[in-house]
Design a protein around this motif. Structure first.
Motif, mmCIF file in Angstrom:
data_model
loop_
_atom_site.group_PDB
_atom_site.id
_atom_site.type_symbol
_atom_site.label_atom_id
_atom_site.label_comp_id
_atom_site.label_asym_id
_atom_site.label_seq_id
_atom_site.Cartn_x
_atom_site.Cartn_y
_atom_site.Cartn_z
ATOM 1 N N LYS A 128 0.840 -1.187 0.000
ATOM 2 C CA LYS A 128 0.000 0.000 0.000
ATOM 3 C C LYS A 128 0.888 1.254 0.000
ATOM 4 O O LYS A 128 2.052 1.209 0.422
ATOM 5 C CB LYS A 128 -0.944 0.001 1.194
ATOM 6 C CG LYS A 128 -0.253 0.010 2.558
ATOM 7 C CD LYS A 128 -1.286 -0.113 3.671
ATOM 8 C CE LYS A 128 -0.633 -0.118 5.050
ATOM 9 N NZ LYS A 128 -1.643 -0.289 6.130
ATOM 10 N N PRO A 129 0.382 2.386 -0.474
ATOM 11 C CA PRO A 129 1.211 3.588 -0.604
ATOM 12 C C PRO A 129 1.848 4.062 0.694
ATOM 13 O O PRO A 129 2.965 4.597 0.677
ATOM 14 C CB PRO A 129 0.215 4.632 -1.136
ATOM 15 C CG PRO A 129 -0.845 3.845 -1.814
ATOM 16 C CD PRO A 129 -0.971 2.582 -1.021
ATOM 17 N N SER A 130 1.169 3.849 1.825
ATOM 18 C CA SER A 130 1.705 4.338 3.095
ATOM 19 C C SER A 130 2.730 3.401 3.727
ATOM 20 O O SER A 130 3.327 3.750 4.752
ATOM 21 C CB SER A 130 0.556 4.562 4.094
ATOM 22 O OG SER A 130 -0.127 3.340 4.356
ATOM 23 N N PHE A 131 2.929 2.234 3.115
ATOM 24 C CA PHE A 131 3.890 1.294 3.707
ATOM 25 C C PHE A 131 5.296 1.882 3.602
ATOM 26 O O PHE A 131 5.708 2.337 2.526
ATOM 27 C CB PHE A 131 3.836 -0.061 3.002
ATOM 28 C CG PHE A 131 4.616 -1.137 3.711
ATOM 29 C CD1 PHE A 131 4.048 -1.849 4.755
ATOM 30 C CD2 PHE A 131 5.926 -1.423 3.357
ATOM 31 C CE1 PHE A 131 4.753 -2.829 5.425
ATOM 32 C CE2 PHE A 131 6.643 -2.397 4.021
ATOM 33 C CZ PHE A 131 6.054 -3.106 5.061
ATOM 34 N N PRO A 132 6.064 1.865 4.684
ATOM 35 C CA PRO A 132 7.366 2.555 4.704
ATOM 36 C C PRO A 132 8.492 1.772 4.035
ATOM 37 O O PRO A 132 9.502 1.443 4.654
ATOM 38 C CB PRO A 132 7.635 2.730 6.194
ATOM 39 C CG PRO A 132 6.952 1.562 6.833
ATOM 40 C CD PRO A 132 5.713 1.330 6.019
ATOM 41 N N GLN A 142 11.840 -3.882 7.146
ATOM 42 C CA GLN A 142 10.641 -3.641 7.945
ATOM 43 C C GLN A 142 10.117 -4.941 8.549
ATOM 44 O O GLN A 142 9.714 -4.983 9.723
ATOM 45 C CB GLN A 142 9.555 -3.006 7.068
ATOM 46 C CG GLN A 142 9.777 -1.547 6.735
ATOM 47 C CD GLN A 142 9.568 -0.660 7.951
ATOM 48 O OE1 GLN A 142 8.692 -0.924 8.787
ATOM 49 N NE2 GLN A 142 10.359 0.400 8.059
ATOM 50 N N GLY A 194 -6.403 -0.287 1.847
ATOM 51 C CA GLY A 194 -5.445 -0.133 2.939
ATOM 52 C C GLY A 194 -5.609 -1.153 4.032
ATOM 53 O O GLY A 194 -4.911 -1.095 5.049
ATOM 54 N N ASP A 197 -1.259 -4.703 4.259
ATOM 55 C CA ASP A 197 0.019 -4.032 4.018
ATOM 56 C C ASP A 197 0.513 -4.296 2.613
ATOM 57 O O ASP A 197 1.136 -3.421 1.980
ATOM 58 C CB ASP A 197 1.075 -4.510 5.018
ATOM 59 C CG ASP A 197 0.775 -4.072 6.434
ATOM 60 O OD1 ASP A 197 0.449 -2.885 6.617
ATOM 61 O OD2 ASP A 197 0.859 -4.918 7.347
ATOM 62 N N ARG A 214 -3.015 3.375 -5.639
ATOM 63 C CA ARG A 214 -3.353 2.807 -4.325
ATOM 64 C C ARG A 214 -2.468 1.613 -3.965
ATOM 65 O O ARG A 214 -2.770 0.872 -3.031
ATOM 66 C CB ARG A 214 -4.827 2.412 -4.314
ATOM 67 C CG ARG A 214 -5.775 3.592 -4.429
ATOM 68 C CD ARG A 214 -7.210 3.148 -4.554
ATOM 69 N NE ARG A 214 -7.447 2.464 -5.833
ATOM 70 C CZ ARG A 214 -8.576 1.840 -6.151
ATOM 71 N NH1 ARG A 214 -9.571 1.793 -5.272
ATOM 72 N NH2 ARG A 214 -8.715 1.268 -7.333
ATOM 73 N N ARG A 216 1.888 -0.093 -4.745
ATOM 74 C CA ARG A 216 3.225 0.132 -5.294
ATOM 75 C C ARG A 216 3.944 -1.207 -5.433
ATOM 76 O O ARG A 216 4.032 -1.970 -4.473
ATOM 77 C CB ARG A 216 4.009 1.072 -4.377
ATOM 78 C CG ARG A 216 5.372 1.484 -4.888
ATOM 79 C CD ARG A 216 5.959 2.608 -4.036
ATOM 80 N NE ARG A 216 6.225 2.194 -2.655
ATOM 81 C CZ ARG A 216 5.555 2.610 -1.603
ATOM 82 N NH1 ARG A 216 4.545 3.450 -1.753
ATOM 83 N NH2 ARG A 216 5.870 2.194 -0.394
#
Length: 320
Positions: A128-132, A142, A194, A197, A214, A216
Motif C-alpha cells: 500500500k502507498p503508506s507502507f514505509p 521492515q 489499505g 500491508d 493505491r 506500489r
C-alpha cells in the motif's frame, strides 16, 4: 518443406492440399479446464483453442469442471479415454495438490502425459502507498524489525501466491502474516482500501490498484521482468535470488495417449503460440506465452511437485 510440415505429415495430421493417412482426430476435442470460467486458466484456454482446433482439424471445446483445487477436473481427465480427444489445461495446483489433498482417486504423477508449459502469469509483491518501503530491501528490513506484524494477501491457501509468500519468508529470513482470499482480485481490493500491508498476487491482478495510485510494486517473482510492468525489478535484481514462483498453465493429456496424437497436439500448440494474434491476446490477459517440449515440461512438473511438496509439509499448509 518446413520442419513443422514434415512433423505433421509424420503424425498423419491433415494440412490443406496435402494427402495424408487416416485422420488422427475424428470428433471434437475436449479441452477441460479444472477452474471457473473467466479465470486465468480458462481465459488462456479460450485464447489458444480456436487456432489449435483449426490446425488439428477438429473443434477444441473448452469445458470447465471446478472444485477441490482443480482435482475434480483432474479426475475427469484421468478417467477419460487416452485417445487424444481429451486434454486438460491445468495450473500450478497440479504440482501442489498431491501433497495437499488426501484420498485422491488418481495419481498426479502417473495419470497424465505432460505436453507443454503454455504460459506464465508473473506474480509480484506490491504494498500500500503508506507502507514505509520503496524497495524490496526496505520491505525485508521492515519485516525483520516487526516480525509477524506485516500482512500479505494472496489468492488463497495453497495457491501460487501462498507458495510465493512462503518462499519469500524462507529466502529473506522473515515472518509475515499470510491472509488468504478467494482470488487475486479480492486481495487487490483490500490492498486498495489499505486493509492489507501488501499482496503477493499476479501482476495482472495488482496492476489496476497500482496504476490507480493505491499500491506500489516492489518486485516480480519471475526469472525476467514482466511485459506488463517492465520497470519493476525481479526479486533477483532487487537482491533476493531464489524467489521465482509464477502462476502458470500447462497442457496435459491422459497417460497412455498415443504418441502420434501427442506429437500432433504439441505441433499445433507450438504453432499457435507463435502466431502474433494469439500472443497479443495472451499478453493482454497478463500471460507470457512460453511453449516447451514435452520432455522439458515433464521435468518442470516433476521438479515442481517435489519442491512444492517440501514447502507444503514444512509449512503445514492446509486448504482451509
Amino acid at each position: 518443406m518446413t520442419i513443422f510440415r514434415r512433423s505433421l505429415l509424420a503424425t498423419g495430421l491433415a494440412l490443406p492440399g496435402l494427402a495424408t493417412a487416416q485422420p488422427l482426430f475424428n470428433r471434437p476435442i475436449r479441452l477441460l479446464v479444472p477452474f471457473a470460467a473467466g479465470g486465468a486458466a480458462d481465459s488462456a484456454a479460450r485464447a489458444i483453442a480456436p487456432r489449435m482446433g483449426e490446425l488439428l482439424g477438429q473443434s477444441l471445446v473448452v469445458e470447465n469442471r471446478t472444485g477441490a483445487s482443480g482435482s475434480i477436473g483432474g479426475g475427469e481427465v484421468a478417467r477419460s479415454p487416452a485417445d487424444g480427444h481429451t486434454l486438460m489445461l491445468d495450473a500450478s495446483s497440479h504440482i501442489v495438490n498431491p501433497s495437499l489433498i488426501r484420498g485422491l482417486p488418481f495419481d498426479y504423477a502417473t495419470a497424465f502425459a505432460p505436453i507443454s508449459l503454455v504460459a506464465q502469469f508473473p506474480q509480484a509483491l506490491a504494498v500500500k502507498p503508506s507502507f514505509p518501503a520503496a524497495t524490496l530491501a526496505e520491505f525485508i528490513a521492515q519485516a525483520k524489525a516487526r516480525p509477524g506484524a506485516i500482512t500479505l494477501g494472496t489468492q488463497g491457501n495453497a495457491t501460487a501466491g501462498h507458495m510465493g509468500v512462503l518462499r519469500l519468508m524462507q529466502q529473506a529470513g522473515i515472518e509475515v502474516v499470510h491472509v488468504p482470499y478467494r482470488g487475486g482480485s479480492d486481495a487487490a481490493r483490500d490492498l486498495a482500501s489499505g486493509a492489507l500491508d501488501g499482496v503477493f498476487i499476479t501482476v495482472l491482478s495488482a496492476r489496476p490498484v497500482v496504476e490507480s495510485g493505491r499500491g506500489r510494486f516492489l518486485g516480480v517473482a519471475n526469472a525476467r521482468r514482466s511485459a506488463l510492468r517492465p520497470e519493476v525489478p525481479t526479486f533477483a535484481e532487487a537482491g533476493l535470488p531464489g524467489v521465482e514462483l509464477s502462476e502458470w498453465v500447462g497442457l496435459f493429456a491422459p497417460a497412455g495417449t498415443p504418441a502420434p496424437q501427442l506429437q500432433a497436439i504439441y505441433a499445433a500448440l507450438t504453432t499457435t503460440l507463435q502466431e502474433a494474434a494469439v500472443r497479443e491476446r495472451l499478453l493482454g490477459l497478463g500471460a507470457e506465452p512460453v511453449g516447451t517440449t514435452p520432455d522439458d515440461f515433464t521435468a518442470f512438473v516433476t521438479r515442481g511437485r517435489e519442491e512444492m511438496g517440501n514447502m507444503v509439509r514444512a509449512a503445514n499448509v492446509r486448504l482451509d
